[in-house]
Design an enzyme around this catalytic site. Sequence first.
Site, PDB file in Angstrom:
ATOM      1  N   GLU A 146       0.813  -1.214   0.000  1.00 50.80           N
ATOM      2  CA  GLU A 146       0.000   0.000   0.000  1.00 50.80           C
ATOM      3  C   GLU A 146       0.843   1.259   0.000  1.00 50.80           C
ATOM      4  OE1 GLU A 146      -3.018  -0.180   3.103  1.00 50.80           O
ATOM      5  OE2 GLU A 146      -2.767  -2.340   3.149  1.00 50.80           O
ATOM      6  N   SER A 196      11.199   7.503   8.285  1.00 53.17           N
ATOM      7  CA  SER A 196      10.756   7.242   9.656  1.00 53.17           C
ATOM      8  C   SER A 196      11.313   5.894  10.104  1.00 53.17           C
ATOM      9  CB  SER A 196       9.225   7.236   9.694  1.00 53.17           C
ATOM     10  OG  SER A 196       8.776   7.027  11.005  1.00 53.17           O
ATOM     11  N   CYS A 201      -1.325   6.121  10.045  1.00 49.66           N
ATOM     12  CA  CYS A 201      -0.107   5.459  10.504  1.00 49.66           C
ATOM     13  C   CYS A 201      -0.384   4.133  11.181  1.00 49.66           C
ATOM     14  CB  CYS A 201       0.634   6.342  11.493  1.00 49.66           C
ATOM     15  SG  CYS A 201       1.595   7.589  10.701  1.00 49.66           S
TER      16      CYS A 201
END
Length: 344
Positions: free
Chosen positions: A91, A190, A331
């Site tokens: 995704e 991240s 998230c």
Amino acid sequence: MKHAIISMSLPEFQSVLTEEFGEQKFRAKQIFDWIYKGASFAEMSNLPKSLRQRLDENFTASDLDIVQKLVENKTNTIKYLLKTKDDIIIECVVLSYEYGNTICISTQAGCSMHCAFCVSGKDGLIRNLTSSEMMSQLICSVADTKQPIGHIVMMGSGEPLDNYDQVADFITRVNAPTTFHIGIRNITLSTCGIIPGIEKLMQDKLFINLSVSMHAPFSDMRQAMMPVERTYPIREVIRICEQYRKESGRRITYEYSVIPSVNDTDACADELQRLLKGSDAHINLIGLNEGSEVYAASEESAVTAFGKKLTQRKLNATVRRKLGSSINAACGQLKSRYIDQSTK
Ligand code: SAH
């Protein structure tokens, strides 16, 4: 099987086109220019029709196919489910801001970090994604939206520093003038805090923005949420990040998902203040998104209240706007519902 143009550099594509297809070399650059703008072969209007047809018969632009698109109209957030050549669904999410579009990409199918609150890595790692598959996530979204991408965040599924070589290759490629030409400063990685990976970024001088998922300032508390704390304690991660900040000139961001009565106490705020003193760090507060079996989703008021505690302690904290939760695009939620539906 068709060749994916994305997996070739410009010189490689030039040789395939000239040697195997008898085309002239300059055509390769023309095709590259179109592809990175998201054009289909049919739309490549400065190419002869016959060539467009041959391209269509023999090539694909990317090595992923869009299998489903979900749109959250309220926030203009789009989630794409994409299929790899070996039939894995991954995704990516496109977020639209006043300053342009940001894409949140996945760097692995699944994840091996086992953070307690995260759905994306619940079933462990399936495999690393290649740099071409990371590039393909951009290709698919520009081809669909017909809008350029200004910023990239590596915050989809996966731990980017657990797939260092492909991620480093992706950063170099996406920054190149012959592809998307996205500035290093417009790219954010991240990480849950893989110290050797941060060291490699410094060695390779890949000074992208670094965002570290902290979520708890105390080691025992963080261990319960994030097993990686046992190998790379947050205290040491902060130390290496300080070095990164000095070398890169880039301010570090720490991600902190507020879990009421767990990590939002005064003691947590005091410890954060102690840990981040003098670091000029930015703390990004978000509510915990639903999906994990261990914790409930957080109320926005809890996030704001903790933010106040931090600003009172002179920390630089902001509450991040929540985008995409209605389409499970927030998230930690990037685990395909598509798979669930198709197996029912
Ligand atoms: N592996 C990397 C990047 C992927 S996760 C990392 O750990 O940073 C992207 C962000 O979403 C991380 O900050 C992660 O901790 C956070 N996250 C995961 N699950 C979440 C959830 N349920 N709610 C809110 N944030 C979550």
